[in-house]
Design a protein around this motif. Structure first.
Motif, PDB file in Angstrom:
ATOM      1  N   THR A  10       0.954  -1.215   0.184  1.00 39.49           N
ATOM      2  CA  THR A  10      -0.394  -0.058  -0.285  1.00 39.49           C
ATOM      3  C   THR A  10       0.931   1.048   0.055  1.00 39.49           C
ATOM      4  OG1 THR A  10       0.169   0.306   2.144  1.00 39.49           O
ATOM      5  CG2 THR A  10      -1.435  -0.661   1.072  1.00 39.49           C
ATOM      6  N   ALA A  11       0.003   2.593   0.090  1.00 41.90           N
ATOM      7  CA  ALA A  11       0.840   3.605  -0.695  1.00 41.90           C
ATOM      8  C   ALA A  11       2.034   3.793   1.119  1.00 41.90           C
ATOM      9  CB  ALA A  11       0.248   4.477  -0.789  1.00 41.90           C
ATOM     10  N   GLN A  12       1.082   3.689   1.986  1.00 42.48           N
ATOM     11  CA  GLN A  12       1.978   4.240   3.454  1.00 42.48           C
ATOM     12  C   GLN A  12       3.170   2.698   3.974  1.00 42.48           C
ATOM     13  OE1 GLN A  12       1.951   6.598   5.528  1.00 42.48           O
ATOM     14  NE2 GLN A  12       0.582   7.448   3.676  1.00 42.48           N
ATOM     15  N   GLU A  13       2.492   1.715   3.667  1.00 37.34           N
ATOM     16  CA  GLU A  13       3.528   0.588   3.255  1.00 37.34           C
ATOM     17  C   GLU A  13       5.545   0.788   2.639  1.00 37.34           C
ATOM     18  OE1 GLU A  13       1.003  -3.249   4.289  1.00 37.34           O
ATOM     19  OE2 GLU A  13       1.222  -2.927   2.284  1.00 37.34           O
ATOM     20  N   PHE A  14       4.674   1.570   1.220  1.00 36.04           N
ATOM     21  CA  PHE A  14       5.989   1.519   0.893  1.00 36.04           C
ATOM     22  C   PHE A  14       6.599   3.062   0.874  1.00 36.04           C
ATOM     23  CE2 PHE A  14       8.199   3.409  -2.746  1.00 36.04           C
ATOM     24  CZ  PHE A  14       9.402   2.436  -3.093  1.00 36.04           C
ATOM     25  N   ALA A  15       5.894   3.994   1.426  1.00 36.90           N
ATOM     26  CA  ALA A  15       6.530   5.144   2.401  1.00 36.90           C
ATOM     27  C   ALA A  15       7.848   4.830   3.803  1.00 36.90           C
ATOM     28  CB  ALA A  15       5.744   6.198   3.222  1.00 36.90           C
ATOM     29  N   THR A  16       6.713   3.630   4.015  1.00 33.73           N
ATOM     30  CA  THR A  16       7.823   3.301   5.968  1.00 33.73           C
ATOM     31  C   THR A  16       8.945   2.474   4.894  1.00 33.73           C
ATOM     32  OG1 THR A  16       5.265   2.363   7.033  1.00 33.73           O
ATOM     33  CG2 THR A  16       7.626   1.030   7.829  1.00 33.73           C
ATOM     34  N   ARG A  17       8.811   1.568   3.751  1.00 30.62           N
ATOM     35  CA  ARG A  17      10.504   0.869   3.282  1.00 30.62           C
ATOM     36  C   ARG A  17      11.323   2.213   2.500  1.00 30.62           C
ATOM     37  NH1 ARG A  17      10.225  -3.847   0.828  1.00 30.62           N
ATOM     38  NH2 ARG A  17       7.453  -4.096   0.060  1.00 30.62           N
ATOM     39  N   MET A  18      10.678   3.061   2.276  1.00 29.45           N
ATOM     40  CA  MET A  18      11.794   4.029   1.892  1.00 29.45           C
ATOM     41  C   MET A  18      12.379   4.796   3.298  1.00 29.45           C
ATOM     42  SD  MET A  18       9.952   6.358  -1.242  1.00 29.45           S
ATOM     43  CE  MET A  18      11.208   7.693  -1.170  1.00 29.45           C
ATOM     44  N   ARG A  19      11.288   5.395   3.927  1.00 24.61           N
ATOM     45  CA  ARG A  19      12.306   5.478   5.293  1.00 24.61           C
ATOM     46  C   ARG A  19      13.325   4.121   5.845  1.00 24.61           C
ATOM     47  NH1 ARG A  19       6.115   7.150   6.731  1.00 24.61           N
ATOM     48  NH2 ARG A  19       5.975   8.996   6.079  1.00 24.61           N
ATOM     49  N   SER A  20      13.009   3.329   5.783  1.00 28.26           N
ATOM     50  CA  SER A  20      13.563   2.234   6.554  1.00 28.26           C
ATOM     51  C   SER A  20      14.901   1.785   5.432  1.00 28.26           C
ATOM     52  CB  SER A  20      13.053   0.803   6.205  1.00 28.26           C
ATOM     53  OG  SER A  20      11.344   0.551   7.667  1.00 28.26           O
ATOM     54  N   ALA A  21      14.760   2.029   4.424  1.00 28.90           N
ATOM     55  CA  ALA A  21      15.916   2.078   3.411  1.00 28.90           C
ATOM     56  C   ALA A  21      17.364   3.175   3.873  1.00 28.90           C
ATOM     57  CB  ALA A  21      15.325   2.173   2.331  1.00 28.90           C
ATOM     58  N   GLY A  22      16.807   4.648   4.458  1.00 30.35           N
ATOM     59  CA  GLY A  22      17.508   5.835   4.961  1.00 30.35           C
ATOM     60  C   GLY A  22      17.036   7.313   4.242  1.00 30.35           C
ATOM     61  N   PHE A  23      15.494   6.700   3.737  1.00 33.94           N
ATOM     62  CA  PHE A  23      15.359   8.159   3.322  1.00 33.94           C
ATOM     63  C   PHE A  23      14.549   8.763   4.341  1.00 33.94           C
ATOM     64  CE2 PHE A  23      15.985   4.796  -0.435  1.00 33.94           C
ATOM     65  CZ  PHE A  23      16.707   6.239  -1.048  1.00 33.94           C
ATOM     66  N   ALA A  24      14.418   9.913   4.645  1.00 31.13           N
ATOM     67  CA  ALA A  24      14.604  11.477   4.903  1.00 31.13           C
ATOM     68  C   ALA A  24      12.980  12.056   4.558  1.00 31.13           C
ATOM     69  CB  ALA A  24      15.545  12.082   5.232  1.00 31.13           C
ATOM     70  N   ASP A  25      12.302  12.740   5.247  1.00 31.99           N
ATOM     71  CA  ASP A  25      10.873  13.487   4.858  1.00 31.99           C
ATOM     72  C   ASP A  25      10.685  13.146   3.941  1.00 31.99           C
ATOM     73  OD1 ASP A  25      12.667  15.098   6.844  1.00 31.99           O
ATOM     74  OD2 ASP A  25      13.493  16.724   4.986  1.00 31.99           O
ATOM     75  N   VAL A  26      10.221  11.580   4.269  1.00 35.65           N
ATOM     76  CA  VAL A  26       8.862  10.940   2.957  1.00 35.65           C
ATOM     77  C   VAL A  26       7.888  11.350   3.175  1.00 35.65           C
ATOM     78  CG1 VAL A  26       8.550   8.767   2.580  1.00 35.65           C
ATOM     79  CG2 VAL A  26      10.746   8.728   2.787  1.00 35.65           C
ATOM     80  N   ARG A  27       7.181  11.762   2.159  1.00 34.19           N
ATOM     81  CA  ARG A  27       5.795  12.190   2.238  1.00 34.19           C
ATOM     82  C   ARG A  27       4.800  10.835   0.437  1.00 34.19           C
ATOM     83  NH1 ARG A  27       5.933  17.885   0.297  1.00 34.19           N
ATOM     84  NH2 ARG A  27       7.784  17.243  -0.939  1.00 34.19           N
ATOM     85  N   VAL A  28       4.096  11.090   1.591  1.00 39.16           N
ATOM     86  CA  VAL A  28       2.944  10.226   0.077  1.00 39.16           C
ATOM     87  C   VAL A  28       1.749  11.505  -0.236  1.00 39.16           C
ATOM     88  CG1 VAL A  28       1.552   8.719  -0.233  1.00 39.16           C
ATOM     89  CG2 VAL A  28       2.866   8.199   1.363  1.00 39.16           C
ATOM     90  N   LEU A  29       2.011  12.070  -1.773  1.00 35.69           N
ATOM     91  CA  LEU A  29       1.072  12.948  -2.203  1.00 35.69           C
ATOM     92  C   LEU A  29       0.547  11.994  -3.343  1.00 35.69           C
ATOM     93  CD1 LEU A  29       4.123  15.348  -3.002  1.00 35.69           C
ATOM     94  CD2 LEU A  29       2.627  15.436  -1.061  1.00 35.69           C
ATOM     95  N   PRO A  30      -0.796  12.635  -3.676  1.00 37.83           N
ATOM     96  CA  PRO A  30      -2.157  11.997  -4.850  1.00 37.83           C
ATOM     97  C   PRO A  30      -1.622  12.238  -5.871  1.00 37.83           C
ATOM     98  CG  PRO A  30      -2.513  13.954  -2.928  1.00 37.83           C
ATOM     99  CD  PRO A  30      -1.176  13.518  -2.729  1.00 37.83           C
ATOM    100  N   LEU A  31      -2.041  11.976  -6.964  1.00 34.67           N
ATOM    101  CA  LEU A  31      -2.603  12.158  -8.445  1.00 34.67           C
ATOM    102  C   LEU A  31      -3.653  12.089  -8.262  1.00 34.67           C
ATOM    103  CD1 LEU A  31       0.997  10.161  -9.257  1.00 34.67           C
ATOM    104  CD2 LEU A  31       0.181  12.568  -9.806  1.00 34.67           C
ATOM    105  N   PRO A  32      -4.147  13.113  -9.288  1.00 30.43           N
ATOM    106  CA  PRO A  32      -5.869  13.771  -9.573  1.00 30.43           C
ATOM    107  C   PRO A  32      -6.289  12.644 -10.106  1.00 30.43           C
ATOM    108  CG  PRO A  32      -4.165  15.533 -10.888  1.00 30.43           C
ATOM    109  CD  PRO A  32      -3.412  14.578  -9.873  1.00 30.43           C
ATOM    110  N   GLY A  33      -7.379  12.848 -10.779  1.00 27.45           N
ATOM    111  CA  GLY A  33      -8.213  12.458 -11.700  1.00 27.45           C
ATOM    112  C   GLY A  33      -8.832  10.234 -11.117  1.00 27.45           C
ATOM    113  N   TRP A  34      -8.903   9.609 -11.987  1.00 34.18           N
ATOM    114  CA  TRP A  34      -8.997   7.913 -11.261  1.00 34.18           C
ATOM    115  C   TRP A  34      -8.521   7.888 -10.985  1.00 34.18           C
ATOM    116  CZ3 TRP A  34      -7.335   3.570 -12.592  1.00 34.18           C
ATOM    117  CH2 TRP A  34      -6.464   3.305 -13.927  1.00 34.18           C
TER     118      TRP A  34
END
Length: 236
Positions: free
Chosen positions: A198-222
């Motif tokens: 899921t989006a939040q799971e992948f954000a957690t994966r990025m943080r675990s890999a050492g990336f900082a200030d990770v944000r999840v941003l939406p995209l419009p439309g369908w």
């Protein structure tokens, strides 16, 4: 049919490469969403002098999106599929764009050397054998303070978005794929999204890999709740 593994997936992309641009052009917002995600790298002065790594460039749609927002950058565009790269190479690119065949988790083998000031990865991590290994390899190729944007099908986790994805795939995406003779690739697309983070799971994966200030941003439309932009950086 099931989710395709690395070698079979590369063959499927090779087979689909001749028709790939036509199919993605039929997807509402496809190119606009890529440009929106590329802008979220936030590169100043159109990326003047920056070294950008475009991972999973395919036929060059993500590369074109980067050029639209960072036209002064030096872009190394990498993909594992020879067929997709052949289609990309047939297009006109400025001298600052270099196309390279290689795997995202074996960049050194393809003579893709950092450090890079920014990384853009569109529709990549869902297709790699080991997302954690790939994130680690990508981070190792980035300069201190470098930025990363991942543009990916990663469902919100809400049942409505999972159901919408399946409905669109069954009604539109997979029939088009079958009509073009590429049923395996587009069934893989459907199943791989359902099986991915899921989006939040992948954000957690990025943080675990050492990336900082990770944000999840939406995209419009369908694709709201289906495709997201993930933004992060390497600590300076």
């Amino acid at each position: 049919m099931s989710i395709l593994r690395e070698d079979a997936l590369s063959v499927a992309f090779d087979h689909a490469s001749a028709r790939y641009d036509l199919l993605v052009a039929a997807s509402p917002g496809y190119h606009g969403h890529l440009r929106r995600s590329a802008r979220r790298l936030g590169l100043p002065d159109e990326g003047r002098g920056a070294r950008l790594l475009d991972l999973g460039c395919g036929t060059g749609a993500s590369t074109a999106a980067l050029l639209a927002t960072a036209g002064r950058a030096h872009i190394t565009a990498v993909d594992a599929s020879p067929g997709m790269l052949e289609r990309a190479a047939a297009k006109r690119w400025p001298a600052e764009v270099r196309l390279v065949r290689g795997s995202a988790d074996r960049l050194a083998e393809a003579s893709v050397d950092g450090p890079f000031d920014a990384v853009f990865a569109a529709y990549l991590f869902r297709n790699v054998p080991d997302p954690d290994l790939t994130l680690a390899c990508v981070r190792a190729a980035m300069a201190p303070g470098a930025r990363i944007v991942v543009h990916e099908y990663a469902l919100s986790g809400r049942p409505v978005h999972r159901a919408l994805w399946t409905a669109v795939c069954r009604a539109v995406i997979m029939p088009l794929g079958r009509a073009c003779g590429d049923a395996r690739l587009y069934e893989h697309l459907w199943r791989s999204v359902l099986g991915f983070d899921t989006a939040q799971e992948f954000a957690t994966r990025m943080r675990s890999a050492g990336f900082a200030d990770v944000r999840v941003l939406p995209l419009p439309g369908w694709q709201t709740g289906i495709t997201h932009t993930f933004v992060g950086r390497v600590a300076a």
